[in-house]
Write an enzyme that holds these catalytic residues in place. Structure first.
Site, PDB file in Angstrom:
ATOM      1  N   PRO A  69       0.814  -1.222   0.000  1.00  0.00           N
ATOM      2  CA  PRO A  69       0.000   0.000   0.000  1.00  0.00           C
ATOM      3  C   PRO A  69       0.847   1.273   0.000  1.00  0.00           C
ATOM      4  O   PRO A  69       1.955   1.306   0.555  1.00  0.00           O
ATOM      5  CB  PRO A  69      -0.815  -0.127   1.298  1.00  0.00           C
ATOM      6  N   PHE A  70       0.290   2.307  -0.640  1.00  0.00           N
ATOM      7  CA  PHE A  70       0.879   3.649  -0.654  1.00  0.00           C
ATOM      8  C   PHE A  70       2.272   3.679  -1.274  1.00  0.00           C
ATOM      9  O   PHE A  70       3.120   4.494  -0.931  1.00  0.00           O
ATOM     10  CB  PHE A  70       0.900   4.241   0.762  1.00  0.00           C
ATOM     11  N   ARG A  71       2.527   2.723  -2.184  1.00  0.00           N
ATOM     12  CA  ARG A  71       3.801   2.628  -2.908  1.00  0.00           C
ATOM     13  C   ARG A  71       5.004   2.367  -1.997  1.00  0.00           C
ATOM     14  O   ARG A  71       6.149   2.636  -2.356  1.00  0.00           O
ATOM     15  CB  ARG A  71       4.042   3.873  -3.778  1.00  0.00           C
ATOM     16  N   LEU A  72       4.743   1.849  -0.812  1.00  0.00           N
ATOM     17  CA  LEU A  72       5.825   1.451   0.092  1.00  0.00           C
ATOM     18  C   LEU A  72       6.135  -0.028  -0.178  1.00  0.00           C
ATOM     19  O   LEU A  72       5.945  -0.897   0.664  1.00  0.00           O
ATOM     20  CB  LEU A  72       5.425   1.703   1.546  1.00  0.00           C
TER      21      LEU A  72
END
Length: 198
Positions: A174-177
């Site tokens: 998620p959230f490009r992490l």
């Protein structure tokens, strides 16, 4: 879902991820982008199919006279990219390239459908084609040349093996992490790994 962190062996991890892709991906879970380079250093990429995996590397087959074949003979280094969209995963491979043995090429070639074996004789892959009729005529000529079920492997057709030096496993988060684990081949043949910032 398989986690990348417990694995010390990138081949074991890749095999596990590929098995999940074979169960989940609707089309060609063994599809990979093969990147080579032209003699003057320009990158060149196309999709091919992974047809073998062993402790030495990743195997695919092609016409040696094709553009990718000529590039690999001129500069035997390549990169692979597997993208399993359904699983939201990527595996990137970089390494040197060797030809597989004639016996390995023969063994795989014998498993191909007859028309695919005929096509290996008929197609002058990557060269200019005047018309579809020209290709169909070449196929008909190859069929006439080999009227029986036995179609030998052409001398210009065979396999290459990418011998990885670097294998990266990428997993969407998620959230490009994202989760990134990269393995590096060591001089003694073992592997070390590290986690990368996304």
């Amino acid at each position: 879902m398989t986690e990348p962190t417990p694995h010390a062996d990138p081949y074991a991890l890749f095999t596990a991820w590929l098995a999940e892709a074979e169960a989940e991906e609707p089309n060609d879970p063994n599809a990979m982008c093969l990147a080579t380079s032209t003699p003057d250093g320009f990158p060149s990429a196309r999709m091919v199919l992974l047809k073998g995996l062993d402790p030495r590397g990743f195997v695919f087959f092609t016409n040696h006279g094709s553009r990718k074949g000529e590039q690999l003979f001129a500069n035997p280094r390549a990169a692979l990219n597997f993208h399993w969209k359904t699983l939201r995963r990527v595996v990137r491979v970089e390494g040197e390239v060797e030809q597989v043995s004639a016996a390995e090429s023969d063994e795989y070639y014998a498993t191909r459908p007859r028309l695919s074996r005929i096509g290996a004789w008929a197609s002058r892959q990557s060269t200019h084609l005047e018309s579809r009729a020209e290709l169909e005529a070449a196929v008909a000529a190859a069929e006439a040349r080999f009227p029986d079920a036995e179609v030998p492997r052409p001398p210009h057709w065979g396999g290459f093996r990418v011998l990885p030096r670097r294998i990266e496993f990428w997993r969407d988060m998620p959230f490009r992490l994202h989760d990134r684990r990269v393995f590096h081949l060591q001089a003694d043949g073992g592997w070390t790994s590290e986690t990368l910032y996304p």
